[in-house]
Motif scaffolding. Structure first.
Motif, short mmCIF file in Angstrom:
data_model
loop_
_atom_site.label_atom_id
_atom_site.label_comp_id
_atom_site.label_asym_id
_atom_site.label_seq_id
_atom_site.Cartn_x
_atom_site.Cartn_y
_atom_site.Cartn_z
N ILE A 1 29.84 -45.71 -8.62
CA ILE A 1 29.81 -44.68 -9.65
C ILE A 1 30.89 -43.66 -9.29
CG2 ILE A 1 27.40 -44.94 -10.39
CD1 ILE A 1 26.64 -42.72 -8.46
N ASP A 2 31.19 -42.76 -10.22
CA ASP A 2 32.34 -41.87 -10.02
C ASP A 2 31.99 -40.50 -9.45
OD1 ASP A 2 34.60 -43.51 -11.18
OD2 ASP A 2 33.18 -43.53 -12.86
N TYR A 3 30.86 -39.94 -9.87
CA TYR A 3 30.53 -38.60 -9.36
C TYR A 3 29.03 -38.32 -9.49
CZ TYR A 3 30.79 -37.06 -14.31
OH TYR A 3 30.62 -36.90 -15.66
N VAL A 4 28.60 -37.32 -8.75
CA VAL A 4 27.21 -36.87 -8.74
C VAL A 4 27.23 -35.35 -8.61
CG1 VAL A 4 25.02 -36.89 -7.45
CG2 VAL A 4 26.34 -39.01 -7.69
N CYS A 5 26.28 -34.69 -9.24
CA CYS A 5 26.10 -33.25 -9.06
C CYS A 5 24.88 -33.08 -8.17
CB CYS A 5 25.90 -32.55 -10.41
SG CYS A 5 27.33 -32.71 -11.50
N GLU A 6 25.11 -32.79 -6.90
CA GLU A 6 24.04 -32.83 -5.90
C GLU A 6 23.87 -31.48 -5.21
OE1 GLU A 6 21.10 -33.53 -4.40
OE2 GLU A 6 21.76 -35.53 -4.98
N GLN B 1 36.96 -40.84 -19.80
CA GLN B 1 35.51 -40.70 -19.96
C GLN B 1 34.82 -41.97 -20.44
OE1 GLN B 1 34.41 -37.97 -23.35
NE2 GLN B 1 36.60 -37.56 -23.32
N SER B 2 35.51 -42.81 -21.19
CA SER B 2 34.87 -44.02 -21.73
C SER B 2 34.56 -45.05 -20.65
CB SER B 2 35.77 -44.66 -22.79
OG SER B 2 37.00 -45.08 -22.23
N LYS B 3 35.21 -44.96 -19.51
CA LYS B 3 34.97 -45.94 -18.45
C LYS B 3 34.37 -45.34 -17.18
CE LYS B 3 39.83 -45.69 -16.90
NZ LYS B 3 41.08 -46.46 -16.72
N MET B 4 34.03 -44.07 -17.22
CA MET B 4 33.45 -43.42 -16.05
C MET B 4 31.92 -43.42 -16.09
SD MET B 4 35.96 -40.12 -15.44
CE MET B 4 35.14 -39.61 -13.91
N GLN B 5 31.31 -43.24 -14.92
CA GLN B 5 29.85 -43.15 -14.81
C GLN B 5 29.49 -42.07 -13.80
OE1 GLN B 5 28.95 -47.24 -13.59
NE2 GLN B 5 28.14 -47.66 -15.62
N PHE B 6 28.42 -41.33 -14.08
CA PHE B 6 27.91 -40.39 -13.08
C PHE B 6 26.47 -40.76 -12.75
CE2 PHE B 6 26.37 -38.25 -16.91
CZ PHE B 6 25.16 -37.67 -16.52
N GLY B 7 26.08 -40.50 -11.53
CA GLY B 7 24.73 -40.84 -11.08
C GLY B 7 23.87 -39.62 -10.88
N SER B 8 22.56 -39.85 -10.76
CA SER B 8 21.62 -38.76 -10.50
C SER B 8 20.39 -39.30 -9.81
CB SER B 8 21.20 -38.08 -11.81
OG SER B 8 20.22 -38.85 -12.49
N ALA B 9 19.53 -38.38 -9.38
CA ALA B 9 18.27 -38.77 -8.74
C ALA B 9 17.22 -39.19 -9.75
CB ALA B 9 17.75 -37.61 -7.90
N GLY B 10 17.58 -39.24 -11.01
CA GLY B 10 16.64 -39.66 -12.05
C GLY B 10 16.80 -38.81 -13.30
N ALA B 11 16.42 -39.36 -14.44
CA ALA B 11 16.53 -38.63 -15.69
C ALA B 11 15.70 -37.35 -15.65
CB ALA B 11 16.07 -39.51 -16.85
N SER C 1 16.16 -34.87 -13.61
CA SER C 1 16.21 -34.21 -12.29
C SER C 1 17.27 -33.11 -12.29
CB SER C 1 16.54 -35.23 -11.21
OG SER C 1 17.85 -35.74 -11.40
N ALA C 2 17.23 -32.27 -11.27
CA ALA C 2 18.22 -31.19 -11.16
C ALA C 2 19.63 -31.76 -11.05
CB ALA C 2 17.90 -30.32 -9.95
N THR C 3 19.75 -32.91 -10.38
CA THR C 3 21.08 -33.53 -10.24
C THR C 3 21.58 -34.06 -11.58
OG1 THR C 3 20.04 -35.62 -9.57
CG2 THR C 3 20.71 -34.13 -7.82
N HIS C 4 20.68 -34.59 -12.38
CA HIS C 4 21.05 -35.06 -13.71
C HIS C 4 21.49 -33.90 -14.59
CE1 HIS C 4 19.57 -36.75 -17.84
NE2 HIS C 4 20.89 -36.84 -17.73
#
Length: 325
Positions: free
Chosen positions: A198-203, A149-159, A161-164
């Motif tokens: 980035i590592d993952y997204v909830c889309e 977890q310390s080196k992973m990143q997740f992306g989203s459509a914006g702070a 947002s539903a994806t965030h």
């Protein structure tokens, strides 16, 4: 005594007038406020519904996009409107559940400032990862995320947002603290995911499906109670051992509070009739939206959903520390 009788007479006249107004409703076009920009999933769904609701209502349903504050600006427009049935709103999990905790000062109370009309559809959210992430399913993802977890990143459509917030819920439930990278929209986030940055997204399924089908990213879990018809081979998180991980967007119709029950019933009836249309089913299905069954279309069901969803999202949002002024 005379004043009391006069008051009762006036109250009775108002009631009769309201009843007559509801009986004749609508006598002019109805405005459907969509609190998001034109061309997005909510806008497309709203326009499909507006076109089909015009027939049973006997008046045109005119769409107006009123954007801002994560959908709150358009929603507030409807709370401020006269409760005469001529302003209706397409609300979402964002406008009527997540906003109540996400924003430090919400522009309205989602449970008390609206007359709920009915739930239309749900759109599942799924966990997608870069194709070279060394996991093959959700169970392996959870183990990998906890270890890295310390080196992973997740992306989203914006702070906000539903994806965030979908990933905020995911991280909260599996117990990890992973860096969030907000993008200006889903497109750039998925582009960087496909590029391995980035590592993952909830889309939502609608936008994730093309890239999952194309093999540029991989789907690990459907964050819903059942598999999606759009991607039936991807199991749910519950099937893979995490039963409480349910994150989906939904769309529903609301009106201003104190709208007469008779008018609410007419709009609800027009909504349900539109939902039964094959055209609507086909168009919403193409978006990845799943029309809800008839037993979930009542105002009472929607009122309870808003309360339940507000409570559900409050915990992970507070735990994550994310907030918007």
């Amino acid at each position: 005594m005379a004043l009391k009788l006069m008051g009762l007479a006036v109250a009775g006249l108002v009631a009769l007038t309201g009843s007559a107004s509801a009986q004749n409703y609508p006598t002019r076009p109805v405005t459907m406020v969509i609190p998001f920009a034109a061309g997005g999933p909510t806008d497309v769904l709203g326009r499909v519904m507006a076109a089909k609701m015009s027939d049973p209502l006997g008046q045109q349903v005119v769409v107006e996009n009123v954007t801002g504050a994560g959908g709150q600006t358009g929603s507030k427009r409807v709370t401020d409107a006269q409760p005469d049935g001529y302003n209706i709103l397409i609300g979402t999990v964002g406008t009527h559940a997540q906003s109540q905790t996400l924003y430090k000062k919400p522009l309205y109370n989602a449970s008390t400032d609206f007359a709920p009309v009915g739930l239309i559809a749900q759109v599942p959210i799924m966990l997608v990862a870069r194709k070279d992430l060394p996991v093959k399913d959700f169970k392996e993802f959870v183990a990998y995320a906890k270890a890295n977890q310390s080196k992973m990143q997740f992306g989203s459509a914006g702070a906000g947002s539903a994806t965030h917030l979908g990933c905020v819920l995911l991280n909260y439930i599996i117990g990890v603290d992973i860096t969030h990278v907000p993008y200006r929209g889903t497109g750039p986030a998925l582009q960087d995911l496909a590029g391995g940055r980035i590592d993952y997204v909830c889309e939502i399924v609608t936008t994730a499906k093309p890239q999952v089908d194309g093999g540029t990213i991989k789907g690990l879990a459907m964050l819903d109670t059942k598999r999606s018809k759009a991607l039936p081979d991807i199991p749910t998180a519950a099937e893979q051992g995490t039963k409480d991980l349910v994150a989906y967007t939904w769309n529903a119709i609301f009106m201003p509070k104190n709208t007469p029950d008779a008018i609410v019933k007419k709009v609800n009836s027009a909504m349900v009739e539109a939902m039964h249309s094959e055209v609507v089913k086909d168009k919403l299905g193409a978006l990845g939206a799943e029309i809800v069954p008839d037993n979930q279309t009542s105002p009472e069901y929607l009122a309870k959903l808003v309360k339940d969803e507000t409570e559900k999202w409050a915990k992970p949002i507070k735990a994550s520390g994310v907030s918007v002024d």
